[in-house]
Design a protein around this motif. Structure first.
Motif, short mmCIF file in Angstrom:
data_model
loop_
_atom_site.label_atom_id
_atom_site.label_comp_id
_atom_site.label_asym_id
_atom_site.label_seq_id
_atom_site.Cartn_x
_atom_site.Cartn_y
_atom_site.Cartn_z
N ALA A 72 0.95 -1.08 0.04
CA ALA A 72 0.01 0.13 0.11
C ALA A 72 0.69 1.22 0.01
N ARG A 73 1.97 1.25 0.51
CA ARG A 73 2.92 2.31 0.57
C ARG A 73 3.94 2.36 -0.45
N THR A 74 4.17 1.43 -1.31
CA THR A 74 5.00 1.59 -2.58
C THR A 74 4.54 2.94 -3.34
N LYS A 75 5.59 3.59 -3.64
CA LYS A 75 5.47 4.60 -4.58
C LYS A 75 6.10 4.52 -5.98
N GLY A 76 5.89 5.63 -6.83
CA GLY A 76 6.57 5.57 -8.06
C GLY A 76 5.88 4.55 -9.18
N LEU A 77 6.78 4.21 -10.02
CA LEU A 77 6.42 3.40 -11.29
C LEU A 77 5.66 1.89 -11.22
N LEU A 78 5.97 1.26 -9.99
CA LEU A 78 5.68 0.11 -9.71
C LEU A 78 4.13 -0.21 -9.59
N PRO A 79 3.38 0.69 -8.76
CA PRO A 79 2.03 0.60 -8.70
C PRO A 79 1.06 1.03 -9.95
N LYS A 80 1.76 1.82 -10.80
CA LYS A 80 1.08 2.12 -11.95
C LYS A 80 1.15 1.20 -12.83
N VAL A 81 2.45 0.32 -13.06
CA VAL A 81 2.67 -0.85 -14.14
C VAL A 81 1.34 -1.86 -13.40
N LEU A 82 1.44 -2.15 -11.99
CA LEU A 82 0.52 -3.28 -11.62
C LEU A 82 -0.77 -3.07 -11.92
N HIS A 83 -1.28 -1.63 -11.62
CA HIS A 83 -2.72 -1.40 -11.91
C HIS A 83 -3.04 -1.41 -13.32
#
Length: 272
Positions: A222-233
């Motif tokens: 939940a607290r991961t920032k940057g490109l990784l959450p964007k890629v995952l979603h």
């Protein structure tokens, strides 16, 4: 530790758990890690599954000097495919974290017949214009930082290079706060970053995501920032049979920060 000879390389792995009634869960680590990174979740996961954790080509226990062209996403994808084939146990469940998640995604694309279910914990990579309305082309925004890290490592400043890498993913000042064991595991694999900056991995496309046909679990801190959450979603929105689970108060090394919660999510998914 055991090994299988695949594609001219002795691929090390850990094989833990006695239950042979279910497909094994094959685990693929991310950047600067190896099969030891799964240690926090081996206990919970092996209560119900046989877990096979691999170390990719050139990672610990190998001692690579960063020289040569045998380190790449494409090579690691082919190695994982050959490894699963050589296990000869039928379709397996496959789980990957970070760069390992990217590798597992490409294995699922290339050889869906080898897999039953797929688990992607914050898979690393970039998005093309079909998934990212802000796409402008060119190298990943992370590449310059990772290249600076690799250059320090190649020059002999291993801790300095690792500090740049870790702080890029987790925020400034993270490296000094890491436990000694985590730091040592990163040092053991530091020279693989020299190969990684030459990966030239293709970005994910909408067609790529739509091609993944097995049940897929995406896990996000939940607290991961940057490109990784964007890629995952973006991927999760287009993989047909997917679900997304979010671990509260966790960042990228989520299974080290919340091993019980992470294991519960994985076990529930594999049992569903």
């Amino acid at each position: 530790m055991q090994s299988l000879h695949v594609n001219g390389y002795d691929m090390p792995y850990l094989d833990v758990g006695e239950d042979r009634s279910r497909p094994p869960l094959v685990c693929v680590h991310g950047s600067l890690n190896d099969f030891r990174v799964w240690g926090c979740v081996l206990g919970p996961l092996t209560q119900r599954h046989r877990v096979i954790a691999v170390s990719l080509r050139h990672f610990f226990p190998d001692r690579w000097d960063g020289v040569g062209d045998t380190y790449s996403i494409a090579q690691h994808v082919q190695d994982v495919i050959a490894f699963i084939e050589k296990l000869d146990v039928g379709p397996v469940d496959l789980m990957g974290h970070s760069r390992g998640g990217h590798i597992c995604f490409r294995v699922a694309q290339a050889r869906p017949d080898l897999l039953r279910r797929l688990i992607l914990a914050e898979p690393g990579g970039e998005l093309d214009a079909s998934l990212d309305p802000d796409y402008v082309g060119g190298p990943s925004p992370l590449l310059a930082r990772f290249t600076a890290s690799a250059e320090k490592i190649a020059a002999g400043d291993v801790d300095g290079g690792l500090a740049v890498f870790v702080d890029t993913l987790e925020g400034a000042g993270t490296w000094p706060r890491l436990p000694a064991m985590v730091k040592q595991n990163l040092r053991d694999n530091a020279y693989t970053l020299i190969g990684q900056v030459r990966d030239n991995r293709p970005p994910f496309s909408k067609a790529d995501a739509e091609s993944i046909r097995m049940p897929t679990l995406f896990i996000l801190g939940a607290r991961t920032k940057g490109l990784l959450p964007k890629v995952l979603h973006a991927l999760a929105a287009h993989v047909p049979y997917s679900k997304t689970a979010i671990i509260p108060n966790a960042t990228h090394p989520m299974f080290e920060q919340a091993p019980q919660k992470y294991s519960e999510l994985v076990l529930d998914f594999l049992a569903s």
